[in-house]
Design an enzyme around this catalytic site. Structure first.
Site, short mmCIF file in Angstrom:
data_model
loop_
_atom_site.label_atom_id
_atom_site.label_comp_id
_atom_site.label_asym_id
_atom_site.label_seq_id
_atom_site.Cartn_x
_atom_site.Cartn_y
_atom_site.Cartn_z
N ASP A 1 -7.31 1.52 7.35
CA ASP A 1 -7.17 1.70 5.91
C ASP A 1 -6.47 0.50 5.26
OD1 ASP A 1 -6.69 5.33 5.67
OD2 ASP A 1 -8.50 4.04 5.73
N ASP B 1 -3.63 -1.11 10.00
CA ASP B 1 -4.66 -0.20 10.51
C ASP B 1 -5.92 -0.35 9.67
OD1 ASP B 1 -4.08 0.99 8.13
OD2 ASP B 1 -3.19 2.82 8.97
N ASP C 1 -0.71 -1.69 5.80
CA ASP C 1 -0.55 -1.21 7.18
C ASP C 1 -1.50 -1.95 8.10
OD1 ASP C 1 -0.03 2.30 6.29
OD2 ASP C 1 1.34 0.57 6.39
N GLU D 1 0.83 -1.19 0.00
CA GLU D 1 0.00 0.00 0.00
C GLU D 1 0.87 1.25 0.00
OE1 GLU D 1 -2.80 2.24 3.34
OE2 GLU D 1 -1.84 0.33 3.74
#
Ligand code: 0RA
Length: 669
Positions: A533, A531, A529, A456
């Site tokens: 997103d 997280d 990541d 990403e």
């Protein structure tokens, strides 16, 4: 060369006194126009001086006798291979004319025919007949290339004889004496070792095959075969004597070739054109056999004036056209026109046994070895001759005709299927060459043990490129979010830049065209990541693969990387945790009660040092990977998957990963 020509002249013109001191004269040119060029450059006349060429000599001689048979003047031919390497061909035709030749009154027609290049058709008055011959070069070529050649002619109730050596008469034409019961020509010769080498000799098996093939081409003709037992090697299966006569002509040939092969139709399709003046004639025998013919799947033998044309030509073109058009027309009247629209001449000629023989007036041959028939009018001649009988043959047995048609349609469909598969392969091959610019490819070309990290964002991509093993690990950074495949059309998806980059990097196509074999990497690893997103992007990618490359998931080649969310340090001890629960677990069970525990949270992959990323996430020896599997029984909707992975509820994500994780190696935490 000029002197050599003069020397030869002495021997040639047996009845002209020789003047050795002659200046260059018209007569010398005459000599050069004789047989000398043949001995100087035999390859130009018989295509070489090898084994094949030696047997070409025989072909030329028997072709002359075949011409007599085809013209209806001869009914039998004898071929005999003698112990001393002499080969003779005898026919009961009209006999080579022996009267004085109009152009050279001092020579017999026989002598001119035997010593003049290209004299066969022109001087013999045979031009009105169909003739084979060695593509028209004539028996004089055989004479020039024989160390000994003897012609015997029984004609006008007399027996004549003339002998030659290397094309040069050894005496005059002799009248041996009267005979009453014979007519015809005998040519007895031996290939010159000066030309063909001392070891050159006729191979009985080859002569036998060539001789027998001729008998099929002229039904009714009797061919006698004889070879001295001394010429036959122990392992040869050639009989010392045989008689060939095939009243069924090409049909007999084909049936013998087919042996016990299963054929599509019970009957051979065979026929001959009605004899038409001024045109030519055509004979054929055809059968389809899915079993093939020995090594080959089809066997196509064509002839022009009994001369084999192994490279095909216009007669074969005409046949292909007739059969293809005939089958298409039959398909139309039997309601299979649409299904049959795909068939081509190649499909029709698949698994076919064809014998095709044409007789025409001025055959022209083409190609390096002059093995292809060139006369353009012959295509039409054959097509016209075959088409009507073929239509009738099909109509006479609709059951068989339909079976044949279905067989040919099957061949066509198989061909189309293969072509499609090839096209896909080729497309993916060109894709391999066109790689997205932002891909950092691995150096290993073989996919074995290679990995593609789909990362990403550019900053994470930068870290990953530093952290990777260049040989086996490739990195593809994706900018921004990829399309949600659930709500996008196929068209929109295939135009999406990120998806296109992905497909190019993978070397694979979407949907039905996807082929595991095309994949450029063994493992595909989604690395986002830790997280919300990142989870979202991972979910979108998984949804995309699930929808458009399910084979990738089914084969267990799609993974998620497990980058840490926390770094936990206590004195010299460092550990990484992939989420809150993992962090708590580490603090409770790994760290000691003594010393300050430092906990830092990574904001993203890009924030990690290359070495950290390598040790925790990318190095196969120290990382963890979660294999993405699809549980068909409890198939989550993409929404549920996104929900799970998006991390709104981190516990779900962790559980999902735990449930599906396959730990390749346990990292030291
Ligand atoms: C020239 C003219 C005629 C026949 C032949 C040649 C002839 C050549 C060979 C070679 C082997 N066997 C052959 N048989 C015949 C026609 C002569 C006539 O009109 O009688």
């Amino acid at each position: 060369m000029f002197m050599a020509a003069l020397e030869k002249k002495d021997l040639f013109e047996t009845d002209v006194p020789v003047n050795r001191g002659d200046e260059y004269s018209a007569r010398d040119i005459q000599v050069l126009e004789g047989l000398e060029p043949i001995r100087l450059r035999p390859g130009m006349y018989i295509g070489g001086t090898d084994d094949r060429a030696v047997h070409h000599l025989f072909a030329e001689v028997i072709d002359n006798s075949m011409d007599e048979a085809v013209a209806g003047h001869a009914s039998r031919i004898e071929v005999e291979l003698e112990a001393d390497g002499f080969l003779s061909v005898t026919d009961n035709g009209r006999g080579i004319p022996v009267d004085p030749h109009p152009k050279y009154p001092k020579k017999s027609a026989l002598e001119v025919i035997m010593t003049e290049l290209h004299s066969g058709g022109k001087f013999s008055g045979k031009a009105y007949e169909t003739s084979g011959g060695l593509h028209g070069v004539g028996v004089s070529v055989v004479n020039a290339l024989s160390d000994m050649l003897e012609v015997e002619v029984a004609r006008n109730k007399n027996l004549y004889s003339m002998k030659f050596s290397q094309g040069t008469p050894l005496g005059r034409l002799e009248n041996i004496g009267p005979i009453n019961n014979r007519r015809g020509t005998k040519v007895r010769f031996r290939p010159d070792p000066e030309i063909f080498g001392p070891k050159a000799k006729f191979k009985p098996a080859r002569l036998f095959r060539m001789t027998r093939a001729k008998a099929y081409l002229q039904p009714g003709l009797e061919i006698f075969w004889k070879c001295d037992p001394g010429t036959v090697e122990e392992l040869d299966t050639v009989p010392h004597e045989a008689v060939f006569q095939f009243p069924g002509g090409l049909s007999d040939f084909l049936k013998e070739t087919l042996g016990s092969n299963i054929t599509i139709t019970p009957d051979v399709f065979a026929g001959r054109s009605k004899k038409e003046r001024g045109d030519g004639r055509v004979e054929w025998a055809i059968a389809w056999s899915p079993q093939g013919f020995g090594e080959a799947d089809s066997l196509i033998r064509s002839y022009c004036n009994t001369v084999p044309t192994p490279d095909g030509g216009t007669h074969e073109q005409g046949l292909r056209a007739a059969l293809t058009k005939g089958l298409r027309a039959y398909a139309d009247i039997s309601g299979m026109g649409r299904k049959a629209s795909v068939i081509t001449p190649d499909d029709v000629m698949h698994s076919v046994g064809v014998l095709l023989s044409v007789f025409i007036f001025n055959p022209e041959f083409q190609g390096q070895t002059k093995d292809r028939l060139f006369n353009t009018e012959v295509a039409r001649l054959v097509e016209n001759a075959v088409r009507d009988p073929f239509d009738h043959w099909l109509a006479s047995s609709p059951k068989d005709a339909t079976r044949l048609l279905e067989y040919v349609i099957g061949t066509a469909n198989e061909r189309l299927r293969r072509k499609k598969a090839r096209d896909v392969k080729r497309k993916s091959a060109t894709k391999k060459l066109r790689l997205p610019g932002k891909l950092a490819d691995c150096s290993r070309k073989d996919p074995t043990d290679t990995e593609l990290f789909i990362v990403e964002g550019d900053s994470a991509g930068g870290s990953a490129k530093q952290a990777r093993n260049r040989e086996t690990q490739a990195v593809l950074p994706l900018r921004g979010k990829i399309l949600n495949v659930e709500s996008a059309s196929m068209d929109k998806i295939s135009r999406n830049a990120e998806i296109n980059d992905l497909m190019m990097a993978l070397g694979a196509e979407l949907g039905k065209k996807f082929d595991l074999e095309d994949l450029r990497y063994e493992h595909i690893i989604i690395m986002t990541d830790a997280d919300v997103d990142g989870a979202h992007i991972a979910a979108l990618l998984i949804a995309f693969f699930y929808r458009y490359m399910p084979g990738l998931i089914d084969s267990g080649r799609l993974y998620m990387a497990m980058p840490p969310l926390y770094k936990i340090t206590q004195e010299a001890r460092t550990a990484y945790a992939i989420d809150d629960a993992h962090k708590d677990d580490i603090i409770a069970n790994v760290m000691t009660g003594r010393g300050k525990i430092d906990i830092s949270r990574f904001k993203g992959l890009g924030e990690m040092m290359a070495k950290q990323l390598k040790d925790t996430t990318m190095n196969p020896d120290t990382r963890k990977l979660a294999r993405i599997t699809i549980d068909d029984e409890n198939l989550p909707t993409t929404e549920a998957l996104v929900e799970t992975l998006m991390g709104k509820r981190a516990d779900l994500r962790y559980r999902y990963i735990q449930d599906h994780a396959q730990f390749v190696k346990t990292i030291d935490i």
